[in-house]
Design a protein around this motif. Structure first.
Motif, PDB file in Angstrom:
ATOM      1  N   LEU A   3       0.827  -1.211   0.000  1.00 40.11           N
ATOM      2  CA  LEU A   3       0.000   0.000   0.000  1.00 40.11           C
ATOM      3  C   LEU A   3       0.860   1.259   0.000  1.00 40.11           C
ATOM      4  N   ALA A   4       1.929   1.246   0.777  1.00 37.81           N
ATOM      5  CA  ALA A   4       2.813   2.417   0.848  1.00 37.81           C
ATOM      6  C   ALA A   4       3.510   2.655  -0.489  1.00 37.81           C
ATOM      7  N   LEU A   5       4.005   1.598  -1.110  1.00 40.99           N
ATOM      8  CA  LEU A   5       4.688   1.746  -2.395  1.00 40.99           C
ATOM      9  C   LEU A   5       3.752   2.252  -3.482  1.00 40.99           C
ATOM     10  N   ASN A   6       2.484   1.920  -3.365  1.00 37.72           N
ATOM     11  CA  ASN A   6       1.485   2.409  -4.317  1.00 37.72           C
ATOM     12  C   ASN A   6       0.810   3.697  -3.846  1.00 37.72           C
ATOM     13  N   ARG A   7       1.303   4.264  -2.742  1.00 36.99           N
ATOM     14  CA  ARG A   7       0.784   5.513  -2.177  1.00 36.99           C
ATOM     15  C   ARG A   7      -0.708   5.429  -1.865  1.00 36.99           C
ATOM     16  N   ARG A   8      -1.108   4.318  -1.254  1.00 36.56           N
ATOM     17  CA  ARG A   8      -2.508   4.090  -0.926  1.00 36.56           C
ATOM     18  C   ARG A   8      -2.791   4.085   0.569  1.00 36.56           C
ATOM     19  N   LEU A   9      -1.792   4.324   1.400  1.00 31.67           N
ATOM     20  CA  LEU A   9      -2.052   4.419   2.838  1.00 31.67           C
ATOM     21  C   LEU A   9      -2.823   5.697   3.132  1.00 31.67           C
ATOM     22  N   SER A  10      -3.687   5.634   4.102  1.00 33.04           N
ATOM     23  CA  SER A  10      -4.524   6.794   4.440  1.00 33.04           C
ATOM     24  C   SER A  10      -3.778   7.758   5.345  1.00 33.04           C
ATOM     25  N   THR A  11      -2.796   8.421   4.788  1.00 28.34           N
ATOM     26  CA  THR A  11      -2.059   9.436   5.535  1.00 28.34           C
ATOM     27  C   THR A  11      -2.918  10.692   5.632  1.00 28.34           C
ATOM     28  N   VAL A  59       5.819  17.902  14.460  1.00 27.77           N
ATOM     29  CA  VAL A  59       6.601  19.014  13.915  1.00 27.77           C
ATOM     30  C   VAL A  59       6.087  19.447  12.544  1.00 27.77           C
ATOM     31  N   GLU A  60       6.052  18.531  11.602  1.00 34.73           N
ATOM     32  CA  GLU A  60       5.676  18.882  10.233  1.00 34.73           C
ATOM     33  C   GLU A  60       4.397  18.165   9.821  1.00 34.73           C
ATOM     34  N   ASP A  61       3.887  18.536   8.659  1.00 38.50           N
ATOM     35  CA  ASP A  61       2.690  17.889   8.134  1.00 38.50           C
ATOM     36  C   ASP A  61       3.015  16.468   7.689  1.00 38.50           C
ATOM     37  N   GLU A  62       2.056  15.579   7.911  1.00 39.96           N
ATOM     38  CA  GLU A  62       2.252  14.170   7.574  1.00 39.96           C
ATOM     39  C   GLU A  62       1.882  13.887   6.129  1.00 39.96           C
ATOM     40  N   ASP A  63       2.790  13.294   5.419  1.00 39.56           N
ATOM     41  CA  ASP A  63       2.523  12.652   4.138  1.00 39.56           C
ATOM     42  C   ASP A  63       3.453  11.450   4.048  1.00 39.56           C
ATOM     43  N   ILE A  64       3.274  10.617   3.059  1.00 39.31           N
ATOM     44  CA  ILE A  64       4.043   9.376   2.989  1.00 39.31           C
ATOM     45  C   ILE A  64       5.534   9.651   2.802  1.00 39.31           C
ATOM     46  N   ASP A  65       5.882  10.738   2.124  1.00 43.48           N
ATOM     47  CA  ASP A  65       7.289  11.071   1.921  1.00 43.48           C
ATOM     48  C   ASP A  65       7.964  11.467   3.227  1.00 43.48           C
ATOM     49  N   TYR A  66       7.215  12.045   4.124  1.00 49.25           N
ATOM     50  CA  TYR A  66       7.775  12.495   5.400  1.00 49.25           C
ATOM     51  C   TYR A  66       7.693  11.415   6.476  1.00 49.25           C
ATOM     52  N   LEU A  67       6.594  10.719   6.550  1.00 47.24           N
ATOM     53  CA  LEU A  67       6.272   9.854   7.680  1.00 47.24           C
ATOM     54  C   LEU A  67       7.291   8.767   7.961  1.00 47.24           C
ATOM     55  N   PHE A  68       7.725   8.022   6.969  1.00 45.57           N
ATOM     56  CA  PHE A  68       8.483   6.812   7.237  1.00 45.57           C
ATOM     57  C   PHE A  68       9.971   7.009   7.499  1.00 45.57           C
ATOM     58  N   PHE A  69      10.612   7.993   6.923  1.00 42.16           N
ATOM     59  CA  PHE A  69      12.052   8.111   7.144  1.00 42.16           C
ATOM     60  C   PHE A  69      12.510   9.526   7.491  1.00 42.16           C
ATOM     61  N   ALA A  70      11.755  10.551   7.166  1.00 47.17           N
ATOM     62  CA  ALA A  70      12.188  11.918   7.431  1.00 47.17           C
ATOM     63  C   ALA A  70      11.700  12.443   8.777  1.00 47.17           C
ATOM     64  N   TRP A 103      11.343   9.150   1.820  1.00 50.73           N
ATOM     65  CA  TRP A 103      10.722   7.920   1.328  1.00 50.73           C
ATOM     66  C   TRP A 103      11.275   7.508  -0.032  1.00 50.73           C
ATOM     67  N   HIS A 104      11.192   8.387  -1.008  1.00 48.46           N
ATOM     68  CA  HIS A 104      11.613   8.016  -2.360  1.00 48.46           C
ATOM     69  C   HIS A 104      13.106   7.711  -2.431  1.00 48.46           C
ATOM     70  N   GLU A 105      13.926   8.384  -1.613  1.00 50.27           N
ATOM     71  CA  GLU A 105      15.364   8.112  -1.591  1.00 50.27           C
ATOM     72  C   GLU A 105      15.652   6.732  -1.011  1.00 50.27           C
ATOM     73  N   GLU A 106      14.965   6.370   0.065  1.00 45.78           N
ATOM     74  CA  GLU A 106      15.177   5.060   0.695  1.00 45.78           C
ATOM     75  C   GLU A 106      14.732   3.933  -0.219  1.00 45.78           C
ATOM     76  N   ILE A 107      13.590   4.088  -0.848  1.00 46.61           N
ATOM     77  CA  ILE A 107      13.091   3.049  -1.738  1.00 46.61           C
ATOM     78  C   ILE A 107      13.999   2.920  -2.957  1.00 46.61           C
ATOM     79  N   GLN A 108      14.462   4.034  -3.485  1.00 49.04           N
ATOM     80  CA  GLN A 108      15.378   3.995  -4.629  1.00 49.04           C
ATOM     81  C   GLN A 108      16.685   3.310  -4.244  1.00 49.04           C
ATOM     82  N   TRP A 109      17.230   3.642  -3.071  1.00 50.82           N
ATOM     83  CA  TRP A 109      18.471   3.010  -2.611  1.00 50.82           C
ATOM     84  C   TRP A 109      18.263   1.512  -2.410  1.00 50.82           C
ATOM     85  N   ALA A 110      17.154   1.143  -1.794  1.00 47.37           N
ATOM     86  CA  ALA A 110      16.873  -0.271  -1.538  1.00 47.37           C
ATOM     87  C   ALA A 110      16.714  -1.049  -2.831  1.00 47.37           C
TER      88      ALA A 110
END
Length: 165
Positions: A29-37, A57-68, A92-99
Motif C-alpha cells: 500500500l505504501a509503495l502504491n501511495r494508498r495508505l490513508s495518511t 513538527v511537520e505535516d504528515e505525508d508518505i514522503d515524510y512519515l516513514f524516514f524523514a 521515502w523516495h530516496e530510501e526506496i530507490q536506494w533499496a
C-alpha cells in the motif's frame, strides 16, 4: 491472460521478502501511495489537522512519515547501524530507490535488510495509528527492540538468513 504489464522497480522488495504477510501488505500500500495518511484524508475532507502524530513538527505525508520524521529517522538510523549499513537516512523516495538499487540481490545481508525495511514500515504505521486512534505511545527504544525481536524471530525460521541474524 495477464497481459504485458510493466515491471515495477520495487518488485524485489516485495516478492523475495521473508517478512510477515501483513507487513508486506502495508509495504504494498505504501509503495502504491494508498495508505490513508493525513494529506490524503485532507483531500477527501476527513481531517484538517495535518501534523505528524509521531513528531508533532511537520505535516504528515508518505514522503515524510516513514524516514524523514524525527521519530522515525531515529529508529531507522539505529536499525541501519544494527545491520552495519553506513549511510544517511533520507526521505521515502530516496530510501526506496536506494533499496531497489543496492538491496535487490539474494545475499543474506540484502534479505535481512528487506525484512528490516518492511518490518519498520509496518511498525511505524501501527505506532502512528495507535497514537491517533488509541492515544497510546511507545518510545523509540521500545520500537527498536520490538522490531529487532520480531525480525530475529521471523528470520531464524529461515536457514538462509538465520546465521546472519
Amino acid at each position: 491472460m495477464r497481459g504485458d504489464g510493466e515491471k515495477v522497480e520495487w518488485r524485489k522488495l516485495m516478492w523475495s521478502n521473508y517478512g510477515v504477510p501483513k507487513w508486506l501488505f502495508i509495504l504494498y500500500l505504501a509503495l502504491n501511495r494508498r495508505l490513508s495518511t493525513k494529506d490524503r484524508m485532507e483531500k477527501w475532507g476527513v481531517t484538517s489537522y495535518l501534523t505528524c502524530p509521531l513528531c508533532q513538527v511537520e505535516d504528515e505525508d508518505i514522503d515524510y512519515l516513514f524516514f524523514a520524521c524525527k521519530f522515525t529517522a531515529g529508529i531507522w538510523k539505529k536499525l541501519l547501524a544494527w545491520q552495519i549499513i553506513h549511510r544517511t537516512e533520507g526521505w521515502w523516495h530516496e530510501e526506496i530507490q536506494w533499496a531497489t538499487t543496492y538491496m535487490k540481490s539474494n545475499i543474506n545481508k540484502a534479505k535481512v535488510y528487506r525484512m528490516v525495511l518492511v518490518g519498520t514500515i509496518y511498525h511505524v504505521w501501527i505506532e502512528r495509528n495507535n497514537r491517533i486512534f488509541q492515544s497510546k505511545q511507545r518510545n523509540e527504544e521500545f520500537m527498536i527492540r520490538h522490531i529487532i525481536k520480531e525480525i530475529h524471530g521471523r528470520g531464524t525460521h529461515h536457514r538462509k538468513i538465520g546465521s546472519r541474524l
